[in-house]
Motif scaffolding. Sequence first.
Motif: not given
Length: 361
Positions: A62-70, A153-163
């Motif tokens: 897993x690498x194409x991700x979005x989330x919250x800094x903890x 949306x995290x599901x959308x934003x994370x896609x910018x992390x790779x493909x």
Amino acid sequence: MSQEVRGVIAFGKKEPVRVETIVVPDPGPGEVVVKIQACGVCHTDLHYREGGISDDFPFLLGHEAAGIVESVGNGVTQVMPGDFVILNWRAVCGQCRACLRGRPWYCFDTHNARQKMTLTDGRELSPALGIGAFAEKTLVSAGQCTRVDPAASPAVAGLLGCGVMAGIGAAINTGNVGRGDSVAVIGCGGVGDAAIAGSRLAGAAKIIAVDINENKLLSALKMGATHIVNSGTTDPVEAIRELTAGNGADVVIDAVGRPETYKQAFYARDLAGTVVLVGVPTPEMMLELPLLEVFGRGGALKSSWYGDCLPSRDFPMLIDLHLQGRLDLASFVTETIALDDVEKAFERMHHGDVLRSVVVL
């Protein structure tokens, strides 16, 4: 204090992945723990599982991700707990010769977290592309976190992390697609469709999508293609030339990465046109072209690595365009799945049924 969370592990070449308990240490200097909200299932993760990248098993995929800094370690100033971030696998160093020449998107010394995440028995994990985001939480370098508007949306934003970033960047950053240009994109998976979307965003007048799969070609039309060519039944070079007054396209993007498709891209471009290779070839592939043709046709033959992106520049801009309704990133999400469904998502990827399956935690 370290934490135990669930993560998707590839233990051996071509073995089905398993969800296991992993240990995430507290962030050290320059490091960040991120609570993952969503992570796309990318072909690169499958390549890791297949042993096509290295044999440093076990991998935390897993690498194409979005989330919250903890939490953040000492010296971290660019992000703080509570920030909504997209993770990237090119944390620029700022000190190498590329960075010092003002070209940080070519950084030659990108870095990851120094500490290792482990299994509960102490075995060290190799995080995919230095991220490892098929997990409830992960440890990364602070430079791998890019703050963006939390309205996305995290599901959308994370896609910018790779493909998606690779495809958009191949068109805009590497190919320099401009207003009125003609563009052909060979291969209409997630990266190819992103190149189509990027070409549309850049103002291309004609965008020709090429694939052997009719469903993918229909999807490409929704992404902004103006014409489609089924290369399983039609010579794509001839078709592209017919659609461009016999000249060839200004920019041809190979999103497949095979010698056959690269040659198609080479001969389907106009004189002084540009070929962009963004599809990833395998080590054994070889390319042979007449050197006189390379010279005589002029133009540029380029490779696009991660869309030649600079995350701190490109991620916030593209998220803003998405929120303004000018870039439909949501169209790339075919389905949302649970952490336990990654192996099934790999199977669907083989069949070409999805643009992106996205794990939502």
